[in-house]
Every structure is written in C-alpha cells, then in structure tokens.
Scaffold this motif. Structure first.
Motif, PDB file in Angstrom:
ATOM      1  N   LEU A   7       4.740 -12.220  -4.720  1.00 13.19           N
ATOM      2  CA  LEU A   7       5.636 -11.193  -5.229  1.00 13.19           C
ATOM      3  C   LEU A   7       5.713 -11.267  -6.751  1.00 13.19           C
ATOM      4  O   LEU A   7       5.726 -10.237  -7.432  1.00 13.19           O
ATOM      5  N   ASN A   8       5.718 -12.477  -7.296  1.00 15.09           N
ATOM      6  CA  ASN A   8       5.759 -12.638  -8.747  1.00 15.09           C
ATOM      7  C   ASN A   8       4.485 -12.093  -9.407  1.00 15.09           C
ATOM      8  O   ASN A   8       4.548 -11.518 -10.494  1.00 15.09           O
ATOM      9  N   ARG A   9       3.325 -12.267  -8.750  1.00 11.76           N
ATOM     10  CA  ARG A   9       2.071 -11.714  -9.277  1.00 11.76           C
ATOM     11  C   ARG A   9       2.127 -10.179  -9.269  1.00 11.76           C
ATOM     12  O   ARG A   9       1.715  -9.533 -10.227  1.00 11.76           O
ATOM     13  N   ILE A  10       2.651  -9.621  -8.195  1.00 13.21           N
ATOM     14  CA  ILE A  10       2.812  -8.163  -8.121  1.00 13.21           C
ATOM     15  C   ILE A  10       3.750  -7.697  -9.229  1.00 13.21           C
ATOM     16  O   ILE A  10       3.484  -6.708  -9.914  1.00 13.21           O
ATOM     17  N   TRP A  11       4.841  -8.433  -9.411  1.00  7.11           N
ATOM     18  CA  TRP A  11       5.821  -8.087 -10.436  1.00  7.11           C
ATOM     19  C   TRP A  11       5.186  -8.116 -11.830  1.00  7.11           C
ATOM     20  O   TRP A  11       5.441  -7.223 -12.645  1.00  7.11           O
ATOM     21  N   ASP A  12       4.365  -9.115 -12.097  1.00  5.40           N
ATOM     22  CA  ASP A  12       3.678  -9.191 -13.396  1.00  5.40           C
ATOM     23  C   ASP A  12       2.831  -7.946 -13.621  1.00  5.40           C
ATOM     24  O   ASP A  12       2.789  -7.406 -14.729  1.00  5.40           O
ATOM     25  N   GLY A  13       2.144  -7.477 -12.577  1.00  3.88           N
ATOM     26  CA  GLY A  13       1.369  -6.241 -12.679  1.00  3.88           C
ATOM     27  C   GLY A  13       2.258  -5.039 -12.932  1.00  3.88           C
ATOM     28  O   GLY A  13       1.903  -4.134 -13.698  1.00  3.88           O
ATOM     29  N   GLN A  21       0.052  -1.978  -8.525  1.00  6.26           N
ATOM     30  CA  GLN A  21       1.007  -3.063  -8.309  1.00  6.26           C
ATOM     31  C   GLN A  21       2.403  -2.499  -8.030  1.00  6.26           C
ATOM     32  O   GLN A  21       3.149  -3.041  -7.229  1.00  6.26           O
ATOM     33  N   GLN A  22       2.739  -1.392  -8.675  1.00  6.90           N
ATOM     34  CA  GLN A  22       4.023  -0.749  -8.409  1.00  6.90           C
ATOM     35  C   GLN A  22       4.063  -0.219  -6.975  1.00  6.90           C
ATOM     36  O   GLN A  22       5.068  -0.379  -6.278  1.00  6.90           O
ATOM     37  N   GLU A  23       2.969   0.380  -6.549  1.00  9.39           N
ATOM     38  CA  GLU A  23       2.879   0.857  -5.165  1.00  9.39           C
ATOM     39  C   GLU A  23       2.982  -0.311  -4.188  1.00  9.39           C
ATOM     40  O   GLU A  23       3.644  -0.206  -3.153  1.00  9.39           O
ATOM     41  N   VAL A  58      14.810   0.404 -10.598  1.00 12.95           N
ATOM     42  CA  VAL A  58      14.031  -0.833 -10.729  1.00 12.95           C
ATOM     43  C   VAL A  58      12.877  -0.613 -11.705  1.00 12.95           C
ATOM     44  O   VAL A  58      12.689  -1.381 -12.651  1.00 12.95           O
ATOM     45  N   PHE A  59      12.106   0.451 -11.476  1.00 14.14           N
ATOM     46  CA  PHE A  59      10.942   0.687 -12.315  1.00 14.14           C
ATOM     47  C   PHE A  59      11.328   1.105 -13.730  1.00 14.14           C
ATOM     48  O   PHE A  59      10.569   0.891 -14.663  1.00 14.14           O
TER      49      PHE A  59
END
Length: 186
Positions: A7-13, A21-23, A58-59
């Motif tokens: 989840l943290n990797r996705i968040w970094d993207g 990554q947002q999707e 959030v975004f």
C-alpha cells in the motif's frame, strides 16, 4: 489482502501523480472504505456518494499525509469526516429525547447468536445522531472529546448520546431474544 508495504508503494506512486497507482489505490481500498461509509449512510447509494467525495478529498490532499499511522487509517478518517460533514450540512444534530421512559441503557455483550450483519442492521436503524456517535466511538475508536469536536457537540452530549444509543440497541436485542425464546418455546 494487500500488505502495508504494498500500500505504501502504491501511495508513493499516487504522490507522483501516477494515474495507474491512483486507480490501484481506489480498487484496493474502495470495498473497505465503502463499508466504513455505509455505517453512516442511509443506503448504499449514499454510501457510494460519500466514498466518492472522500476519495476526491484524498487525492486532493495527499500532501497533507504526514506519515503518522497508516495510509489506510488516514484515508478511513477522511471518509468518516466526509460522512459526518454530510449530515452536519443536511440537518443539525437533533438531541431531543427520543427514548421512552425507563429504557435501560447499560449494554453488555452476551451470547445471542446474533450475526454481525444483523447487529450492523440494528445500528443502521438507530436515529442518525445516535448512529454517528455510536460508530465514531465503538467502531472508529474516537474519544468523546474527538466526537464532540467532529460533530460540533459537547463531550457530555457525546457521552449521553452514546449511552442512549446503547440503550436502544440493548432494547432491540432484548426484544429479539424474547421473540427467539418464544419461538423456541412454541
């Protein structure tokens, strides 16, 4: 199940404005966030609206996450605040005494054979102000001070409302238990 590290990797993207990554963040967290929103909504459509509004926030405010706690926890908090904000805008919290006299307000859990789904349905049937305070306290883990600040009520009103919500739930459970006992006796 996604790990905190994934989840943290996705968040970094997401922070790098990577659309995929947002999707992915949305796809991974939407079911859990919808469940959180549903606890405050009157129906699924409203829960979906709240969730959509929450993801927009959030975004739009990703840079405000300070790394204290989990990304998922931060996002859940935004969803809860969106749900509460919706009710604060639609109508003020009604604090009129809606309970009949003599309702017992101490709630303890006992073996009722009640499914979690049935209990959630009972919570959904609570008056809006009772449901919101109950959810914030019992499910989200907010303190009465935080609930008061979030809903614009005093700490005492938060405590009283929780007390009454528990009383209503206990009354519903008692009636359910009596019906079940009667059914088994017949």
């Amino acid at each position: 199940m996604i790990t905190e590290q994934s989840l943290n990797r996705i968040w970094d993207g997401c922070l790098k404005q990577e659309r995929k990554q947002q999707e992915m963040l949305y796809k991974v967290l939407a079911p859990r966030m919808l469940a959180a929103c549903a606890r405050y909504a009157k129906d699924r459509d409203e829960a979906e609206d709240i969730m959509q509004e929450g993801f927009i926030k959030v975004f739009g405010s990703m840079d405000k996450f300070r790394g204290e706690g989990s990304v998922e926890g931060w996002i859940r908090r935004i969803m809860v605040h969106c749900a509460i904000s919706r009710y604060r805008k639609l109508k003020p919290v009604i604090l009129a005494d809606e309970l009949p006299e003599g309702v017992t307000v101490h709630m303890t859990y006992n073996e009722t054979g009640l499914e979690a789904k049935e209990l959630l349905q009972m919570i959904e049937q609570l008056p809006t102000n009772y449901r919101n305070v109950f959810n914030l306290y019992a499910i989200e883990g907010y303190s009465h001070q935080e609930i008061g600040e979030t809903l614009g009520i005093t700490e005492l009103v938060s405590r009283t409302t929780l007390h009454r919500a528990r009383g209503v739930l206990k009354d519903k459970l008692s009636r359910l238990n009596m019906r079940e006992a009667h059914r088994l006796a017949c």
